[in-house]
Design an enzyme around this catalytic site. Structure first.
Site, PDB file in Angstrom:
ATOM      1  CG  ASP A  83      -1.583   1.248   1.518  1.00  0.00           C
ATOM      2  OD1 ASP A  83      -2.267   1.736   0.615  1.00  0.00           O
ATOM      3  OD2 ASP A  83      -1.442   1.790   2.637  1.00  0.00           O
ATOM      4  CG  ASP A  93      -1.776   7.793   0.662  1.00  0.00           C
ATOM      5  OD1 ASP A  93      -1.009   8.750   0.769  1.00  0.00           O
ATOM      6  OD2 ASP A  93      -2.506   7.602  -0.319  1.00  0.00           O
ATOM      7  CD  GLU A 104      -4.068   9.693   3.866  1.00  0.00           C
ATOM      8  OE1 GLU A 104      -4.409  10.852   3.644  1.00  0.00           O
ATOM      9  OE2 GLU A 104      -4.381   8.750   3.130  1.00  0.00           O
ATOM     10  N   GLY A 134     -10.155   7.310  -1.146  1.00  0.00           N
ATOM     11  CA  GLY A 134     -10.299   8.173  -2.318  1.00  0.00           C
ATOM     12  C   GLY A 134     -10.578   9.599  -1.885  1.00  0.00           C
ATOM     13  N   GLY A 135      -9.670  10.502  -2.239  1.00  0.00           N
ATOM     14  CA  GLY A 135      -9.814  11.896  -1.821  1.00  0.00           C
ATOM     15  C   GLY A 135     -11.065  12.554  -2.379  1.00  0.00           C
ATOM     16  NE  ARG A 167     -10.375  10.345   2.716  1.00  0.00           N
ATOM     17  CZ  ARG A 167      -9.178  10.025   2.204  1.00  0.00           C
ATOM     18  NH1 ARG A 167      -8.253  10.950   2.045  1.00  0.00           N
ATOM     19  NH2 ARG A 167      -8.907   8.796   1.857  1.00  0.00           N
ATOM     20  CG  HIS A 223      -9.546  14.831  -5.746  1.00  0.00           C
ATOM     21  ND1 HIS A 223      -9.142  14.041  -6.780  1.00  0.00           N
ATOM     22  CD2 HIS A 223      -8.903  14.352  -4.646  1.00  0.00           C
ATOM     23  CE1 HIS A 223      -8.313  13.118  -6.325  1.00  0.00           C
ATOM     24  NE2 HIS A 223      -8.162  13.275  -5.037  1.00  0.00           N
ATOM     25  NE  ARG A 224     -10.478  19.847 -12.317  1.00  0.00           N
ATOM     26  CZ  ARG A 224     -11.779  19.537 -12.359  1.00  0.00           C
ATOM     27  NH1 ARG A 224     -12.158  18.289 -12.555  1.00  0.00           N
ATOM     28  NH2 ARG A 224     -12.700  20.472 -12.215  1.00  0.00           N
ATOM     29  CB  THR A 272      -2.082   3.119  -3.763  1.00  0.00           C
ATOM     30  OG1 THR A 272      -2.644   4.284  -3.142  1.00  0.00           O
ATOM     31  CG2 THR A 272      -1.680   3.494  -5.171  1.00  0.00           C
ATOM     32  CB  THR A 273      -7.557   3.682  -2.909  1.00  0.00           C
ATOM     33  OG1 THR A 273      -7.121   4.137  -1.643  1.00  0.00           O
ATOM     34  CG2 THR A 273      -8.004   2.250  -2.791  1.00  0.00           C
TER      35      THR A 273
HETATM   36  C1  XBP Z   1      -5.216   6.239   0.697  1.00  0.00           C
HETATM   37  C2  XBP Z   1      -6.375   6.949   0.175  1.00  0.00           C
HETATM   38  C3  XBP Z   1      -6.222   8.102  -0.722  1.00  0.00           C
HETATM   39  C4  XBP Z   1      -5.462   9.278  -0.122  1.00  0.00           C
HETATM   40  C5  XBP Z   1      -5.619  10.525  -0.937  1.00  0.00           C
HETATM   41  O1  XBP Z   1      -4.808   5.311  -0.234  1.00  0.00           O
HETATM   42  O2  XBP Z   1      -7.480   6.555   0.495  1.00  0.00           O
HETATM   43  O3  XBP Z   1      -7.526   8.541  -1.022  1.00  0.00           O
HETATM   44  O4  XBP Z   1      -5.983   9.573   1.168  1.00  0.00           O
HETATM   45  O5  XBP Z   1      -5.298  10.294  -2.279  1.00  0.00           O
HETATM   46  P1  XBP Z   1      -3.873   4.007   0.131  1.00  0.00           P
HETATM   47  P2  XBP Z   1      -6.289  10.783  -3.442  1.00  0.00           P
HETATM   48  O6  XBP Z   1      -3.738   3.882   1.626  1.00  0.00           O
HETATM   49  O7  XBP Z   1      -4.624   2.864  -0.494  1.00  0.00           O
HETATM   50  O8  XBP Z   1      -2.549   4.252  -0.542  1.00  0.00           O
HETATM   51  O9  XBP Z   1      -6.675  12.187  -3.095  1.00  0.00           O
HETATM   52  O10 XBP Z   1      -5.530  10.673  -4.716  1.00  0.00           O
HETATM   53  O11 XBP Z   1      -7.470   9.852  -3.402  1.00  0.00           O
HETATM   54 MG    MG Z   2      -2.974   3.102   3.413  1.00  0.00          MG
END
Ligand code: XBP
Ligand code: MG
Length: 250
Positions: A12, A14, A21, A55-56, A59, A82-83, A122-123
């Site tokens: 993973d 993040d 984060e 996903g930001g 979220r 988000h952009r 990753t997401t």
């Molecule tokens: C973590 C997430 C992401 C990030 C923000 O992903 O859920 O959404 O918080 O990134 P992981 P984005 O732990 O699976 O790596 O704004 O690009 O979604």
């Molecule tokens: Mg994570």
């Protein structure tokens, strides 16, 4: 020890490879709110609770709806914010402020030296994931990178892990996931993978019982705290420890 069936380790991003984060994404989201003239600001604790939504963009959308925006308005505003947030986060990445979590670089190197493939699931979106991986680790140290831009359903859905397994051409029994969060562990387990959880301040108290092993770091000069699983991991997560784990379930 004889080589086990371990052929790949899927990381993973993040919270696992990098602690992004609290001082990364959260800060960029708040800058995007301010730039759009919105008074929303996500505090450290509040953001931890919001992380249950992967996903930001998603979220933001949930948050804006729960703050009184109509579903349509929330969707449009979330996409715009988000952009902007992503651009700001990419700028932050470019400053070199995001560092690898302790032990990750060494573990990736050791895995590759022993011909175990290394991958990412990753997401997070590719617009920042790819530059981040490139700057912090070098993109060439990953055989496969699957981001949230490559799949329709984000964690806890197993889609990202299934896609990584397919691209690696390995079975779930031949791979291990390394995750930091409950939704991540759930995604990995739902794809049939054994999972190592490496917690951070946001995920320490989450339900990580699906993980075979829970540690507070991959490596640490003072020793790793093993919160669940094989106490020998105190010395750090090694290729041999991962092989043992894969063999135990083979
Ligand atoms: C973590 C997430 C992401 C990030 C923000 O992903 O859920 O959404 O918080 O990134 P992981 P984005 O732990 O699976 O790596 O704004 O690009 O979604
Ligand atoms: Mg994570």
């Amino acid at each position: 020890m004889q080589a086990g069936p371990l052929k790949a380790v899927i990381f993973d991003v993040d919270g696992t490879l990098v602690d992004t984060e609290r001082d990364g994404h959260r800060v960029a989201f708040n800058e995007a709110f301010a730039a759009a003239g919105l008074n929303y600001r996500w505090g450290i604790e509040e953001y931890g609770a919001l992380l249950v939504t992967a996903g930001g963009r998603q979220r933001l959308e949930h948050y804006l709806q729960s703050s009184g925006h109509s579903p349509t308005e929330a969707a449009v505003l979330a996409a715009q914010l988000h952009r902007d947030k992503t651009q700001r986060f990419v700028t932050l990445i470019g400053t070199g402020a995001i560092k690898a979590r302790p032990g990750t670089t060494e573990l990736i190197r050791a895995l590759r030296e022993e011909n175990v493939a290394t991958a990412v699931a990753t997401t997070g979106t590719s617009d920042w994931v790819l530059p981040l991986l490139d700057i912090v680790f070098g993109l060439d140290v990953f055989d496969v990178v699957v981001t949230g831009s490559d799949v329709t359903d984000l964690k806890p859905d197993p889609a990202a892990y299934r896609e990584a397994l397919a691209r690696l051409n390995v079975t779930p029994a031949e791979a291990i996931a390394v995750e930091d969060s409950a939704i991540g562990v759930h995604a990995a387990r739902a794809a049939g993978l054994q999972c190592v959880a490496v917690v951070n301040d946001y995920t320490r108290d989450q339900d990580l019982r699906g993980a075979a092993v829970v540690v507070d770091n991959l490596a640490c000069a003072e020793g790793v705290s093993v919160l669940h699983g094989d106490p020998r991991l105190r010395a750090g997560l090694t290729v041999m420890a991962l092989r043992r784990l894969a063999q135990a379930v083979a």
